[in-house]
Write an enzyme that holds these catalytic residues in place. Structure first.
Site, short mmCIF file in Angstrom:
data_model
loop_
_atom_site.label_atom_id
_atom_site.label_comp_id
_atom_site.label_asym_id
_atom_site.label_seq_id
_atom_site.Cartn_x
_atom_site.Cartn_y
_atom_site.Cartn_z
N SER A 21 0.81 -1.22 0.00
CA SER A 21 0.00 0.00 0.00
C SER A 21 0.85 1.28 0.00
O SER A 21 0.51 2.23 -0.72
CB SER A 21 -0.96 0.00 1.19
OG SER A 21 -1.97 -0.96 1.02
N THR A 66 -6.02 -3.03 8.57
CA THR A 66 -5.92 -4.38 8.02
C THR A 66 -5.88 -5.41 9.14
O THR A 66 -6.06 -5.07 10.31
CB THR A 66 -4.71 -4.48 7.05
OG1 THR A 66 -4.78 -5.73 6.36
CG2 THR A 66 -3.38 -4.37 7.78
N LYS A 70 -9.80 -5.22 11.65
CA LYS A 70 -10.94 -4.72 10.87
C LYS A 70 -12.27 -4.77 11.62
O LYS A 70 -13.18 -4.01 11.32
CB LYS A 70 -11.06 -5.50 9.56
CG LYS A 70 -9.99 -5.15 8.54
CD LYS A 70 -10.28 -5.83 7.22
CE LYS A 70 -9.30 -5.38 6.14
NZ LYS A 70 -9.68 -5.87 4.82
N ASP A 107 -13.42 -2.57 0.45
CA ASP A 107 -12.99 -3.89 -0.04
C ASP A 107 -13.92 -4.49 -1.09
O ASP A 107 -13.45 -5.18 -2.00
CB ASP A 107 -12.85 -4.87 1.13
CG ASP A 107 -11.60 -4.63 1.95
OD1 ASP A 107 -10.62 -4.09 1.40
OD2 ASP A 107 -11.58 -4.99 3.15
N GLY A 131 -13.46 -15.51 7.60
CA GLY A 131 -13.10 -14.32 8.36
C GLY A 131 -13.69 -13.06 7.75
O GLY A 131 -14.61 -13.11 6.92
N GLY A 132 -13.14 -11.90 8.14
CA GLY A 132 -13.67 -10.62 7.68
C GLY A 132 -13.60 -10.44 6.17
O GLY A 132 -14.52 -9.90 5.56
N LEU A 229 -6.87 -13.60 -3.01
CA LEU A 229 -6.79 -12.22 -2.54
C LEU A 229 -5.37 -11.82 -2.13
O LEU A 229 -5.06 -10.64 -2.02
CB LEU A 229 -7.72 -11.99 -1.34
CG LEU A 229 -9.22 -12.22 -1.54
CD1 LEU A 229 -10.00 -11.57 -0.40
CD2 LEU A 229 -9.72 -11.69 -2.88
N TYR A 231 -1.61 -10.86 -2.55
CA TYR A 231 -0.90 -10.19 -3.64
C TYR A 231 0.62 -10.22 -3.45
O TYR A 231 1.36 -9.75 -4.30
CB TYR A 231 -1.37 -8.74 -3.80
CG TYR A 231 -1.23 -7.91 -2.54
CD1 TYR A 231 -0.02 -7.32 -2.21
CD2 TYR A 231 -2.31 -7.71 -1.69
CE1 TYR A 231 0.12 -6.56 -1.06
CE2 TYR A 231 -2.19 -6.95 -0.55
CZ TYR A 231 -0.97 -6.37 -0.24
OH TYR A 231 -0.84 -5.63 0.91
#
Length: 286
Positions: A21, A66, A70, A107, A131-132, A229, A231
């Site tokens: 990020s 993150t 969250k 998201d 999870g979230g 998801l 990366y």
């Protein structure tokens, strides 16, 4: 140029050392000519409230949240957007006029970005993990009009809670990864999305493993789209395995960029940055 007037935006989580990020957000901030920098701040569970309260007092203009914060960050926010409430997960904060945290979640929009043009309406999907991140993925799949969603998890209690959140919106079923029916679902799936941390490049996880082990994937067919998801690394062991099977694969990079654009827009009251500015910065770095 960082000056004595420069403010900052931060990513809060544990771990954050693997995050890309800062690379993409600083490229965007430079492109927009803003006197802001973006940094990553590791934060333990027990320090979350202290860190967020401290950041209110200094020149912090916004935060990304993150793993593993969250859900825990809810109690520290005064305003929460409908989508964050629905997902029970927050990934973006900014200070409002009263110096309190306003929260949202970007998201879902990030997740669906690489899928928008793939005509997935009425198709079958599997989500790995409960999870979230799985909540955002399921909401995205609902938005894309998939016909069935199956969630496969190791954790029965979080799985049951997740299914309960969505069972009035779409045909959805949950099963444990040890269930024999999982192989039938994998064979028939049009899309499989991994939301588990298995394969992530951090000191906490081994990055050469696949979600639920390689044997779990024995019935994967070449027509299935596999979306991880994660990366970093790119590609993961799962995506390498899937590509060898002939599958179309998607890593988490486009989702990261798309959700990052939405976060930046939230912090700057609507400023937009072209996708390629962030995406090119990441590709150059990697």
């Amino acid at each position: 140029m960082i000056s004595s007037k420069t403010s900052f935006i931060a990513l809060i989580g544990n771990p954050v050392s693997h995050s890309l990020s800062p690379i993409m957000q600083n490229a965007a901030l430079q492109y927009l000519g803003l006197d802001l920098i973006y940094i990553a701040v590791p934060c333990k569970d027990e320090d979350l409230e202290l860190v967020l309260n401290s950041f209110k007092k200094i020149n912090c203009k916004g935060l990304n949240i993150t793993i593993p914060h969250k859900e825990k960050v809810f109690k520290l926010c005064s305003e929460i957007s409908p989508i964050a409430n629905k997902l029970k997960a927050i990934n973006t904060l900014k200070l409002n006029s009263e110096k309190k945290w306003s929260a949202t979640n970007t998201d879902v929009e990030g997740f669906i970005y690489p899928l928008k043009n793939l005509n997935l309406g009425k198709k079958k999907s599997i989500v790995l993990g409960s999870g979230g991140a799985a909540r955002s993925v399921i909401q995205g799949l609902i938005n894309l009009n998939l016909s069935t969603i199956s969630v496969i998890s190791r954790n029965k209690s979080s799985l049951d809670e997740l299914i309960k959140n969505f069972d009035n919106q779409i045909q959805i079923q949950g099963l444990l990864n040890s269930d024999n029916q999982a192989q039938i679902l994998i064979r028939e799936a049009d899309l499989i999305v991994n939301t588990t941390p298995a394969g992530m490049k951090t000191t906490k996880y081994e990055n050469n493993i696949m979600p639920y082990g390689q044997a779990f994937w024995r019935s994967l067919n070449s027509q299935t789209i596999v979306y991880d998801l994660i990366y970093n690394p790119a590609p993961t062991t799962l995506l390498k395995f899937s590509a060898k099977k002939g599958c179309m694969t998607i890593d988490g990079l486009e989702m990261l960029v798309a959700q990052g654009i939405k976060s930046l827009s939230f912090w700057t009251d609507g400023l937009e940055v072209p996708f390629n500015i962030m995406n090119d910065a990441l590709k150059k770095y990697l």
